[in-house]
Design a protein around this motif. Structure first.
Motif, PDB file in Angstrom:
ATOM      1  N   ASP A  26      14.630 -65.880 -36.496  1.00 13.69           N
ATOM      2  CA  ASP A  26      13.751 -64.852 -37.031  1.00 13.69           C
ATOM      3  C   ASP A  26      14.223 -64.408 -38.412  1.00 13.69           C
ATOM      4  O   ASP A  26      13.417 -64.259 -39.344  1.00 13.69           O
ATOM      5  CB  ASP A  26      13.692 -63.651 -36.075  1.00 13.69           C
ATOM      6  CG  ASP A  26      12.888 -62.507 -36.656  1.00 13.69           C
ATOM      7  OD1 ASP A  26      11.657 -62.660 -36.806  1.00 13.69           O
ATOM      8  OD2 ASP A  26      13.507 -61.469 -36.989  1.00 13.69           O
ATOM      9  N   LEU A  27      15.519 -64.197 -38.572  1.00 18.69           N
ATOM     10  CA  LEU A  27      16.067 -63.808 -39.873  1.00 18.69           C
ATOM     11  C   LEU A  27      15.787 -64.879 -40.922  1.00 18.69           C
ATOM     12  O   LEU A  27      15.406 -64.561 -42.053  1.00 18.69           O
ATOM     13  CB  LEU A  27      17.574 -63.579 -39.776  1.00 18.69           C
ATOM     14  CG  LEU A  27      18.034 -62.175 -39.474  1.00 18.69           C
ATOM     15  CD1 LEU A  27      19.543 -62.147 -39.264  1.00 18.69           C
ATOM     16  CD2 LEU A  27      17.642 -61.209 -40.569  1.00 18.69           C
ATOM     17  N   ALA A  28      15.976 -66.143 -40.576  1.00 15.46           N
ATOM     18  CA  ALA A  28      15.733 -67.232 -41.531  1.00 15.46           C
ATOM     19  C   ALA A  28      14.288 -67.217 -42.008  1.00 15.46           C
ATOM     20  O   ALA A  28      14.022 -67.400 -43.203  1.00 15.46           O
ATOM     21  CB  ALA A  28      16.085 -68.577 -40.904  1.00 15.46           C
ATOM     22  N   GLN A  29      13.358 -66.975 -41.102  1.00 21.13           N
ATOM     23  CA  GLN A  29      11.946 -66.926 -41.481  1.00 21.13           C
ATOM     24  C   GLN A  29      11.668 -65.751 -42.425  1.00 21.13           C
ATOM     25  O   GLN A  29      10.858 -65.871 -43.349  1.00 21.13           O
ATOM     26  CB  GLN A  29      11.067 -66.840 -40.239  1.00 21.13           C
ATOM     27  CG  GLN A  29      11.045 -68.130 -39.454  1.00 21.13           C
ATOM     28  CD  GLN A  29      10.266 -68.012 -38.156  1.00 21.13           C
ATOM     29  OE1 GLN A  29       9.575 -67.029 -37.914  1.00 21.13           O
ATOM     30  NE2 GLN A  29      10.387 -69.030 -37.314  1.00 21.13           N
ATOM     31  N   ARG A  30      12.341 -64.623 -42.190  1.00 24.07           N
ATOM     32  CA  ARG A  30      12.125 -63.454 -43.049  1.00 24.07           C
ATOM     33  C   ARG A  30      12.815 -63.595 -44.403  1.00 24.07           C
ATOM     34  O   ARG A  30      12.311 -63.109 -45.419  1.00 24.07           O
ATOM     35  CB  ARG A  30      12.609 -62.184 -42.352  1.00 24.07           C
ATOM     36  CG  ARG A  30      11.704 -61.784 -41.189  1.00 24.07           C
ATOM     37  CD  ARG A  30      12.050 -60.423 -40.630  1.00 24.07           C
ATOM     38  NE  ARG A  30      13.242 -60.477 -39.797  1.00 24.07           N
ATOM     39  CZ  ARG A  30      14.226 -59.574 -39.832  1.00 24.07           C
ATOM     40  NH1 ARG A  30      14.184 -58.558 -40.659  1.00 24.07           N
ATOM     41  NH2 ARG A  30      15.266 -59.687 -39.026  1.00 24.07           N
ATOM     42  N   ILE A  31      13.962 -64.280 -44.440  1.00 28.13           N
ATOM     43  CA  ILE A  31      14.738 -64.418 -45.669  1.00 28.13           C
ATOM     44  C   ILE A  31      14.203 -65.545 -46.559  1.00 28.13           C
ATOM     45  O   ILE A  31      14.219 -65.426 -47.788  1.00 28.13           O
ATOM     46  CB  ILE A  31      16.232 -64.659 -45.334  1.00 28.13           C
ATOM     47  CG1 ILE A  31      16.835 -63.389 -44.708  1.00 28.13           C
ATOM     48  CG2 ILE A  31      17.020 -65.089 -46.573  1.00 28.13           C
ATOM     49  CD1 ILE A  31      18.220 -63.590 -44.122  1.00 28.13           C
ATOM     50  N   ALA A  32      13.729 -66.623 -45.975  1.00 27.95           N
ATOM     51  CA  ALA A  32      13.323 -67.821 -46.732  1.00 27.95           C
ATOM     52  C   ALA A  32      12.421 -67.534 -47.931  1.00 27.95           C
ATOM     53  O   ALA A  32      12.644 -68.109 -49.005  1.00 27.95           O
ATOM     54  CB  ALA A  32      12.682 -68.849 -45.798  1.00 27.95           C
ATOM     55  N   PRO A  33      11.418 -66.657 -47.831  1.00 28.47           N
ATOM     56  CA  PRO A  33      10.570 -66.411 -49.003  1.00 28.47           C
ATOM     57  C   PRO A  33      11.293 -65.737 -50.178  1.00 28.47           C
ATOM     58  O   PRO A  33      10.773 -65.712 -51.287  1.00 28.47           O
ATOM     59  CB  PRO A  33       9.468 -65.482 -48.470  1.00 28.47           C
ATOM     60  CG  PRO A  33       9.486 -65.652 -46.989  1.00 28.47           C
ATOM     61  CD  PRO A  33      10.903 -65.979 -46.634  1.00 28.47           C
TER      62      PRO A  33
END
Length: 180
Positions: A26-33
């Motif tokens: 979940d963190l990776a999805q939020r941070i990626a952008p």
């Protein structure tokens, strides 16, 4: 799980391995952008290493291939309470001048390590500083800076596992556990 030859209490699981993995994804999805391949991920050693390894792999699955560095900071020693000051045991190994930096840490409690790491990378010339922590514990006093990204709201208990330790022990547990 307890070592019968020691007086240490057995840890009890608060967040199991599957829950840890879900938090990281979940963190990776939020941070990626917010990051790109020129971003430098700076892990705070030693506890943040497990989280940083998993998060940078999760970001790679999001096609974000961050550069990597570390700061070795210490405030707890072998105790259960912060000493109230930060010791820098090893500085950054590469230049962050003009780059975006993503600081990664295991747990946000007093905020001292995060504040010191932000100060250090800004002094090193980072163009932008973002922060991500696996867990945030409640704290009775204001603390700054608050992390930009938080994975899990942890209870106000002493945590071990997934890089968190008690006197160097229990870091390798795949779950987040408590000793109290």
């Amino acid at each position: 799980m307890a070592d019968p030859s020691s007086d240490r209490p057995a840890p009890s699981v608060l967040l199991d391995q599957a829950g840890v993995a879900a938090v990281v994804e979940d963190l990776a999805q939020r941070i990626a952008p917010h990051v790109d391949d020129e971003t430098v991920a700076v892990v705070l050693l030693t506890g943040g290493l497990w989280f940083a390894a998993d998060l940078t792999r999760a970001l790679a699955r999001q096609d974000r291939h961050l550069r990597f560095d570390a700061l070795w900071l210490a405030s707890y020693g072998d105790g259960k309470e912060s000493k109230g000051r930060i010791e820098v045991r090893a500085p950054l190994q590469r230049s962050v001048e003009g780059r975006k930096v993503l600081i990664l840490d295991d747990v946000f409690d007093t905020g001292l390590s995060l504040a010191e790491s932000v100060r250090l990378v800004r002094e090193a010339g980072a163009a932008e500083v973002l922060t991500a922590v696996f867990a945030r514990k409640p704290w009775p006093l204001p603390r700054a800076p608050e992390p930009d990204f938080v994975g899990w709201e942890a209870p106000n208990r002493f945590l071990v596992g997934y890089g968190l330790d008690h006197g160097g022990a229990w870091r390798g547990l795949p779950d987040i556990c408590t000793l109290d």
